[in-house]
Design an enzyme around this catalytic site. Structure first.
Site, PDB file in Angstrom:
ATOM      1  N   ALA A 251      -1.499  33.881  10.358  1.00 58.25           N
ATOM      2  CA  ALA A 251      -0.857  32.648   9.971  1.00 58.25           C
ATOM      3  C   ALA A 251      -1.100  31.347  10.856  1.00 58.25           C
ATOM      4  O   ALA A 251      -1.640  30.249  11.242  1.00 58.25           O
ATOM      5  CB  ALA A 251      -0.406  32.606   9.402  1.00 58.25           C
TER       6      ALA A 251
ATOM      7  N   GLY B 187       2.527  35.654   8.927  1.00 56.20           N
ATOM      8  CA  GLY B 187       2.727  35.326   7.744  1.00 56.20           C
ATOM      9  C   GLY B 187       2.692  35.302   6.644  1.00 56.20           C
ATOM     10  O   GLY B 187       1.724  35.080   6.918  1.00 56.20           O
TER      11      GLY B 187
ATOM     12  N   HIS C 242      -8.138  39.016  10.280  1.00 58.57           N
ATOM     13  CA  HIS C 242      -7.795  40.578   9.513  1.00 58.57           C
ATOM     14  C   HIS C 242      -9.642  40.386   7.983  1.00 58.57           C
ATOM     15  O   HIS C 242      -9.348  41.292   7.271  1.00 58.57           O
ATOM     16  CB  HIS C 242      -7.136  40.418   8.305  1.00 58.57           C
ATOM     17  CG  HIS C 242      -5.031  39.976   9.243  1.00 58.57           C
ATOM     18  ND1 HIS C 242      -4.451  40.807   9.632  1.00 58.57           N
ATOM     19  CD2 HIS C 242      -4.937  39.084   8.956  1.00 58.57           C
ATOM     20  CE1 HIS C 242      -3.540  40.417  10.034  1.00 58.57           C
ATOM     21  NE2 HIS C 242      -3.520  39.168   9.990  1.00 58.57           N
TER      22      HIS C 242
END
Length: 229
Positions: free
Chosen positions: A121, A88, A157
């Site tokens: 995260a 998140g 990512h």
């Protein structure tokens, strides 16, 4: 230490965390009791995030308790066999964890045998700092220092692709900016679908995509699955 650091939670054509379940199952080694740290969740409630995680992991025999639901979070961490940190917003995750005094207890518990599982995260939080997150700083975490369980910085990512006509920096350019001001760091560009698994003192890269390592003053180095850090 035992760590499973995932770039992301979802792959195209797969259910949430589906690609990670075999990895998690392989690393449980009899562990069943887990605390979930949902603080990175912003657009979903912490209850929703916890329930979703518990449902996905139940078939593996893992019992998940949200850390925000317990009366004594420090005792819950001490008893936990698994610490799971969801993705998140990394800034909110660090802020909430720091304000509750959870960072040192989590790190200590993992060093004493608890399995740490984190995606996005959650992978950032395992690093020395969160300085290689992709997230917008929506809150002030009062410093960037994190758990320091994994010695290198992870950029989850990771992709160097830019949309056609986009004039902003590539991800590598942003990482290079960091390395100008902090040349002592090593940054791992971990693409979606990849992970780093730490077990028995060995850190091993997994996943189908090329991972990149960035150091100040050096060309990026490509790594494939099976590389040992």
């Amino acid at each position: 230490m035992e760590l499973l650091l995932l770039s992301n939670s979802t792959l195209p054509g797969k259910a949430w965390l589906e690609h990670a379940l075999p990895l998690i199952a392989n690393q449980l080694n009899g562990r069943r009791s887990a605390v979930f740290i949902p603080f990175a969740g912003v657009t979903q409630t912490w209850d929703e995030y916890t329930d979703k995680t518990a449902e996905v992991l139940a078939p593996l025999g893992v019992n998940v308790t949200g850390i925000h639901r317990v009366a004594d979070p420090l005792a819950a961490i001490e008893k936990a066999e698994i610490i799971i940190v969801g993705g998140g917003n990394t800034f909110q995750l660090l802020k909430e964890s720091r304000e509750r005094g959870l960072l040192a207890p989590m790190a200590d518990r993992v060093k004493r045998g608890a399995l740490y599982i984190g995606w996005s995260a959650g992978a950032n939080l395992a690093c020395p700092t969160i300085r290689t997150t992709n997230d917008m700083p929506i809150v002030d975490p009062n410093g960037f220092d994190a758990l320091d369980l994994f010695p290198l910085q992870i950029n989850p990512h990771f992709t160097n692709a830019l949309p056609e006509g986009h004039k902003g920096e590539t991800r590598e350019q942003r990482i290079r900016e960091l390395l100008v001001v902090a040349p002592e760091l090593t940054v791992i560009g971990l693409p979606e679908g990849n992970w780093i698994q730490v077990s028995n003192g060995q850190a091993v890269l997994g996943g189908p995509n090329t991972t990149w390592v960035f150091k100040a003053g050096e060309e990026a180095v490509a790594l494939e699955a099976g590389h040992r850090f």
